[in-house]
Design an enzyme around this catalytic site. Structure first.
Site, PDB file in Angstrom:
ATOM      1  N   ALA A 247       0.785  -1.240   0.000  1.00  0.00           N
ATOM      2  CA  ALA A 247       0.000   0.000   0.000  1.00  0.00           C
ATOM      3  C   ALA A 247       0.817   1.291   0.000  1.00  0.00           C
ATOM      4  CB  ALA A 247      -0.933   0.001   1.199  1.00  0.00           C
ATOM      5  N   ALA A 248       1.996   1.281   0.584  1.00  0.00           N
ATOM      6  CA  ALA A 248       2.741   2.539   0.738  1.00  0.00           C
ATOM      7  C   ALA A 248       3.040   3.169  -0.626  1.00  0.00           C
ATOM      8  CB  ALA A 248       4.042   2.275   1.484  1.00  0.00           C
ATOM      9  N   GLY A 250       0.350   4.923   0.184  1.00  0.00           N
ATOM     10  CA  GLY A 250      -1.048   4.985   0.604  1.00  0.00           C
ATOM     11  C   GLY A 250      -1.964   5.787  -0.297  1.00  0.00           C
ATOM     12  N   LYS A 252      -3.334   5.066  -3.283  1.00  0.00           N
ATOM     13  CA  LYS A 252      -4.471   4.263  -3.756  1.00  0.00           C
ATOM     14  C   LYS A 252      -5.341   3.813  -2.592  1.00  0.00           C
ATOM     15  CE  LYS A 252      -1.891   2.508  -7.756  1.00  0.00           C
ATOM     16  NZ  LYS A 252      -0.544   2.996  -7.315  1.00  0.00           N
ATOM     17  N   CYS A 368       2.816  -0.286 -12.453  1.00  0.00           N
ATOM     18  CA  CYS A 368       3.056   0.933 -13.228  1.00  0.00           C
ATOM     19  C   CYS A 368       4.174   0.670 -14.229  1.00  0.00           C
ATOM     20  CB  CYS A 368       3.393   2.119 -12.315  1.00  0.00           C
ATOM     21  SG  CYS A 368       4.876   1.896 -11.317  1.00  0.00           S
TER      22      CYS A 368
END
Length: 416
Positions: A247-248, A250, A252, A368
């Site tokens: 997640a980092a 954060g 999204k 990405c």
């Protein structure tokens, strides 16, 4: 400090010590006079973006390649001489010579002076006739990467990707639709323009968005438009239980919480504690309470219950080939072996996360990067070994499609 000396020192830090260019400039650019800041920034980012082309213009003029720091000095000087408008050549050369003298005395100064004068006398070196070699040099991409894109996507798309990466992307932000509609924000601030694909996307025509009240009051977050599409692909509902395994920082995660109206539970984390702190800072700025960050290893997910999540996001670590237009540092440092090391990690994260999804639950895998080995092939292999999942959506977003980053996302459903 003089603009060119600062630019040179910055490039040495970025290229040789792998310090992120944006972080370095944010911290150190105040050493330069206000009137010189734009010049510094253009030299630094321009040299990084055009490093292969700049080096091609002088490397055949030397019998033996000089030390790395002198190579960087020649790169940035050639970039200014050939690819920046309205700069006096005598000033570029004189300052390069002075910098070289400080590095290695009069001998180094004389060497740099001679090479730059030879390059100016010859003017720009003719590019190779081979279309791949020519494209790789013109856009300063590694030749192996251009050949890979051509093999995976065809020459036309490959060429468009390379050329798109030479454009400076606009500043894109995400509207916090819990607090304000995009239409209201567009009416309030003429410097905002509507996004191209996402209902939450806006483009900012000004500078220093972080210091505007819109950002500080939590009305917007800085996020590329393609990146915003990931949360829409996940399509969370209020009261869902969601897992975001990588997640980092954060960005999204917070978007998912906003789409859920901050109702529900989002377990999220990163393997590094300092990066988990970034998640906490983001949710604090946006006043979100449905997010529960923790230190976690996405390849093991210890302490989490299997088959307990409605939706899972695996925005996995990747080679980053989709963000080269925004992050020229990656283009400078990248090696073909990078993706080989990361592909097994991606597979391990995806396999472990799949164990946490409820039957009829959804898992979104995203990167990405633009590389079928990390994207389509990764999903293809996963489905072969996990017949209890099916692909319900799969999309590659190229940088030229929306003038955004390049992204890949696959939406999977657990069917049994």
């Amino acid at each position: 400090m003089k603009a060119r000396m600062f630019a040179y020192q910055a490039l040495c830090k970025i290229c040789l010590e792998k310090i992120y260019s944006n972080l370095y400039l944010r911290k150190e650019l105040n050493q330069v006079d206000q009137k010189d800041k734009a010049l510094c920034t253009q030299i630094i980012y321009g040299t990084l973006q055009n490093y292969r082309l700049s080096r091609y213009q002088w490397e055949d003029l030397v019998k033996k390649m000089p030390k790395d720091k002198i190579c960087i000095l020649l790169d940035m000087s050639i970039y200014q001489l050939f690819y920046m408008d309205h700069l006096p050549s005598y000033a570029i050369v004189n300052e390069a010579v002075e910098i070289a003298k400080k590095q290695g005395g009069h001998k180094q100064g004389a060497f740099v002076n001679a090479i730059l004068h030879k390059a100016m006398k010859r003017q720009q070196r003719k590019l190779p006739e081979d279309v791949i070699q020519k494209l790789a040099l013109e856009t300063s991409h590694p030749e192996w990467l251009v050949r890979m894109w051509k093999a995976q996507y065809g020459f036309d798309i490959c060429e468009k990707i390379c050329c798109s990466n030479m454009n400076t992307p606009q500043m894109c932000a995400r509207v916090n639709l819990m607090k304000i509609s995009r239409e209201e924000l567009l009416e309030k601030e003429p410097l905002f323009k509507q996004g191209k694909a996402c209902p939450s996307a806006i483009y900012y025509q000004g500078s220093d968005l972080v210091n505007t009240p819109y950002y500080q009051d939590g009305l917007i977050s800085i996020q590329d438009e393609a990146s915003q599409m990931v949360a829409y692909c996940l399509n969370p509902n209020p009261n869902d239980k969601i897992l975001d395994v990588c997640a980092a920082p954060g960005t999204k995660t917070c978007h998912i919480a906003e789409l859920m109206k901050d109702n529900g539970e989002i377990i999220c984390g990163d393997i590094h504690e300092h990066r988990v702190e970034l998640i906490k800072q983001g949710m604090s700025r946006l006043h979100l309470t449905s997010i529960f960050p923790k230190v976690m290893d996405a390849t093991t997910l210890e302490g989490l219950e299997e088959e307990s999540f409605d939706r899972i996001l695996c925005d996995v670590p990747c080679s980053g080939y989709g963000v080269l237009g925004r992050k020229s540092d990656i283009k400078y440092h990248m090696e073909s072996s990078d993706m080989d090391a990361i592909i097994p990690i991606q597979a391990s994260i995806l396999n472990k996360a799949s164990e946490m999804v409820k039957i009829n639950g959804v898992l979104v895998y995203s990167t990405c990067t633009l590389n079928k080995k990390e994207n389509e092939k990764q999903i293809e292999q996963f489905i072969k070994t996990h017949p209890n999942f099916k692909v319900i959506q799969q999309e590659t977003i190229f940088p030229f499609t929306y003038e955004s980053d390049g992204f890949f996302m696959a939406k999977l459903k657990r069917i049994q």
